[in-house]
Design an enzyme around this catalytic site. Sequence first.
Site, PDB file in Angstrom:
ATOM      1  N   ARG A 168       0.871  -1.263   0.169  1.00 13.69           N
ATOM      2  CA  ARG A 168      -0.072  -0.001   0.033  1.00 13.69           C
ATOM      3  C   ARG A 168       0.686   1.242   0.111  1.00 13.69           C
ATOM      4  O   ARG A 168       0.685   2.200   0.707  1.00 13.69           O
ATOM      5  CB  ARG A 168      -1.113   0.116   1.178  1.00 13.69           C
ATOM      6  CG  ARG A 168      -1.811  -1.116   1.122  1.00 13.69           C
ATOM      7  CD  ARG A 168      -2.833  -0.825   0.094  1.00 13.69           C
ATOM      8  NE  ARG A 168      -4.069  -1.685   0.289  1.00 13.69           N
ATOM      9  CZ  ARG A 168      -4.261  -2.990  -0.123  1.00 13.69           C
ATOM     10  NH1 ARG A 168      -3.154  -3.512  -0.511  1.00 13.69           N
ATOM     11  NH2 ARG A 168      -5.367  -3.584   0.311  1.00 13.69           N
ATOM     12  N   SER A 242     -10.633  -0.533   3.823  1.00 15.24           N
ATOM     13  CA  SER A 242      -9.897  -0.798   4.914  1.00 15.24           C
ATOM     14  C   SER A 242      -9.344   0.746   5.094  1.00 15.24           C
ATOM     15  O   SER A 242      -9.054   1.303   4.513  1.00 15.24           O
ATOM     16  CB  SER A 242      -8.690  -1.573   4.716  1.00 15.24           C
ATOM     17  OG  SER A 242      -8.991  -2.933   4.096  1.00 15.24           O
ATOM     18  N   GLU A 338      -4.737   3.784   6.230  1.00 13.06           N
ATOM     19  CA  GLU A 338      -4.700   3.426   4.782  1.00 13.06           C
ATOM     20  C   GLU A 338      -4.984   4.436   3.937  1.00 13.06           C
ATOM     21  O   GLU A 338      -4.726   4.669   2.806  1.00 13.06           O
ATOM     22  CB  GLU A 338      -5.142   2.136   4.447  1.00 13.06           C
ATOM     23  CG  GLU A 338      -4.631   1.426   3.317  1.00 13.06           C
ATOM     24  CD  GLU A 338      -5.902   1.066   2.552  1.00 13.06           C
ATOM     25  OE1 GLU A 338      -5.473   0.265   1.522  1.00 13.06           O
ATOM     26  OE2 GLU A 338      -7.037   1.510   2.566  1.00 13.06           O
TER      27      GLU A 338
HETATM   28  N1  EPU Z   1      -9.939 -10.576  10.337  1.00 14.02           N
HETATM   29  C1  EPU Z   1     -10.695 -10.809  11.689  1.00 14.02           C
HETATM   30  N2  EPU Z   1     -11.909  -9.984  11.755  1.00 14.02           N
HETATM   31  C2  EPU Z   1     -12.387  -9.126  11.020  1.00 14.02           C
HETATM   32  C3  EPU Z   1     -11.803  -8.796   9.613  1.00 14.02           C
HETATM   33  C4  EPU Z   1     -10.376  -9.745   9.542  1.00 14.02           C
HETATM   34  O1  EPU Z   1     -10.320 -11.705  12.280  1.00 14.02           O
HETATM   35  O2  EPU Z   1     -13.311  -8.310  11.238  1.00 14.02           O
HETATM   36  C5  EPU Z   1      -8.794 -11.379   9.883  1.00 14.02           C
HETATM   37  C6  EPU Z   1      -9.221 -12.818   9.672  1.00 14.02           C
HETATM   38  O3  EPU Z   1      -8.221 -13.595  10.189  1.00 14.02           O
HETATM   39  C7  EPU Z   1      -9.087 -12.859   8.286  1.00 14.02           C
HETATM   40  C8  EPU Z   1      -7.949 -11.823   8.165  1.00 14.02           C
HETATM   41  O4  EPU Z   1      -7.901 -10.928   9.174  1.00 14.02           O
HETATM   42  O5  EPU Z   1      -8.724 -14.272   7.623  1.00 14.02           O
HETATM   43  C9  EPU Z   1      -7.909 -11.061   6.484  1.00 14.02           C
HETATM   44  O6  EPU Z   1      -9.103 -10.635   6.492  1.00 14.02           O
HETATM   45  P1  EPU Z   1      -9.562  -9.977   4.933  1.00 14.02           P
HETATM   46  O7  EPU Z   1      -9.306 -11.339   4.087  1.00 14.02           O
HETATM   47  O8  EPU Z   1     -10.907  -9.481   5.044  1.00 14.02           O
HETATM   48  O9  EPU Z   1      -8.349  -9.145   4.460  1.00 14.02           O
HETATM   49  P2  EPU Z   1      -7.713  -7.818   5.227  1.00 14.02           P
HETATM   50  O10 EPU Z   1      -6.382  -8.109   5.622  1.00 14.02           O
HETATM   51  O11 EPU Z   1      -8.637  -7.344   6.214  1.00 14.02           O
HETATM   52  C10 EPU Z   1      -6.663  -6.748   3.172  1.00 14.02           C
HETATM   53  C11 EPU Z   1      -6.813  -5.564   2.209  1.00 14.02           C
HETATM   54  C12 EPU Z   1      -8.187  -5.454   1.705  1.00 14.02           C
HETATM   55  C13 EPU Z   1      -8.361  -6.454   0.443  1.00 14.02           C
HETATM   56  C14 EPU Z   1      -8.302  -7.850   1.495  1.00 14.02           C
HETATM   57  C15 EPU Z   1      -8.467  -9.102   0.547  1.00 14.02           C
HETATM   58  C16 EPU Z   1      -5.385  -3.937   3.715  1.00 14.02           C
HETATM   59  C17 EPU Z   1      -5.320  -2.817   4.540  1.00 14.02           C
HETATM   60  N3  EPU Z   1      -6.798  -4.326   3.358  1.00 14.02           N
HETATM   61  O12 EPU Z   1      -7.788  -6.873   3.860  1.00 14.02           O
HETATM   62  O13 EPU Z   1      -8.070  -4.175   0.940  1.00 14.02           O
HETATM   63  O14 EPU Z   1      -9.467  -6.486  -0.112  1.00 14.02           O
HETATM   64  O15 EPU Z   1      -7.122  -7.797   2.150  1.00 14.02           O
HETATM   65  O16 EPU Z   1      -7.080  -9.232  -0.147  1.00 14.02           O
HETATM   66  O17 EPU Z   1      -4.415  -4.473   3.256  1.00 14.02           O
HETATM   67  C18 EPU Z   1      -8.569  -1.845   0.829  1.00 14.02           C
HETATM   68  O18 EPU Z   1      -7.593  -1.686   0.667  1.00 14.02           O
HETATM   69  O19 EPU Z   1      -9.378  -0.900   1.028  1.00 14.02           O
HETATM   70  C19 EPU Z   1      -9.068  -3.064   1.088  1.00 14.02           C
HETATM   71  C20 EPU Z   1     -10.486  -3.320   1.171  1.00 14.02           C
END
Ligand code: EPU
Length: 343
Positions: A168, A242, A338
């Site tokens: 990012r 995010s 972010e």
């Molecule tokens: N998780 C929780 N609780 C929650 C949300 C997430 O425990 O409420 C944990 C779970 O273990 C889950 C892990 O976090 O498996 C990852 O969650 P998720 O797949 O939703 O992805 P993220 O890491 O929260 C990132 C990006 C997103 C992108 C997703 C999918 C960042 C800051 N965000 O989110 O990007 O869509 O991966 O690849 O890196 C954005 O940048 O606006 C965005 C939505």
Amino acid sequence: MSSPLKIYEFYDLSSHNTMGVSAKARFFTEVNTVDAHRKALEFVQENELPVLILGGGSNILFVKDFPGLVIHQNSKGIELVAENDEQVEVTVAAGENWHQLVQFCVNKGWGGIENLSLIPGNVGAAPIQNIGAYGVELESVFSSLEALYIKTGEIRTFSKDECAFGYRDSIFKKELKGEVIIISVNLILQKNQQVQLSYKALSDYLEKNRINNPGIKEVSEAVIAIRQSKLPDPNEIGNTGSFFKNPVIPVSLFDDLKQKYPDIPAYPVSGEQVKVPAGWLIEKAGWKGKREGEVGMHAKQALVLVNYGKATGQDLWEFANKVKRSVHQQFDIDLTPEVNIIS
Ligand code: EPU
């Protein structure tokens, strides 16, 4: 002859930010050519104003009104500039909508960005934070971009290396922050794309729905379905995806936390560092689905700050800081936004 620039005063930005905050721009203009950009920049210099380039407004929080000129980048065009048996190269204008570009490419059979389906925002913003989702980041298809220097009006091409992409992150968030306007982006896409299925949520979805040997169309559809199932639609509830980055922490701190929280997830970054999902930290700290007045953290994805309707930028920012302090207190981890904070 090019037409004169139309400049609005005290312009309400509610419909230009997906958080739905009703901040005002002292001045506002729509621009879709390099010539118009240069005129807008003359206006900025003559009046000694700060300037803000706005694309889709999907990664920005206006904590206050903006005291200068907001330039809404609205240029359009997707041009095929090179092609061989394996690849195509396209030049895309900065004002094109990102998801429409993804759909256009998927329909043509050009692969590489299908995992980035449904990411809100415009093409010009994509390199600034090296957008990423479901195991793919923009840098994997990026070839170069053209940018206009705000101070001199000069146009320069930036190679992939010169963009210094990170998680990012890019040079446009650091050394060149506020210095250039991205005009167009060149991407290299594959005609026989090997789909990227390493992200667990994606492979689980495909398996559960018995989609074997998916191509780029099936991957795009799966990503759309997953995103729709947990990310709120900004047309219904204000949000910017995010809100914080996933923090990268030292392995030593992670090992300590693992003792206390055996279920803490992590993605390896290097021998010394791991990335922890901010959504998990926020959920564990008790903020998932929590609402205070018009502000809250989303019930299906704790990393998404939401505006239930009438929150001000200040309300949202104060709530975000409360969440940040609470995560710091519990885990000794500092969350960083972010999204671009205008304060
Ligand atoms: N998780 C929780 N609780 C929650 C949300 C997430 O425990 O409420 C944990 C779970 O273990 C889950 C892990 O976090 O498996 C990852 O969650 P998720 O797949 O939703 O992805 P993220 O890491 O929260 C990132 C990006 C997103 C992108 C997703 C999918 C960042 C800051 N965000 O989110 O990007 O869509 O991966 O690849 O890196 C954005 O940048 O606006 C965005 C939505």
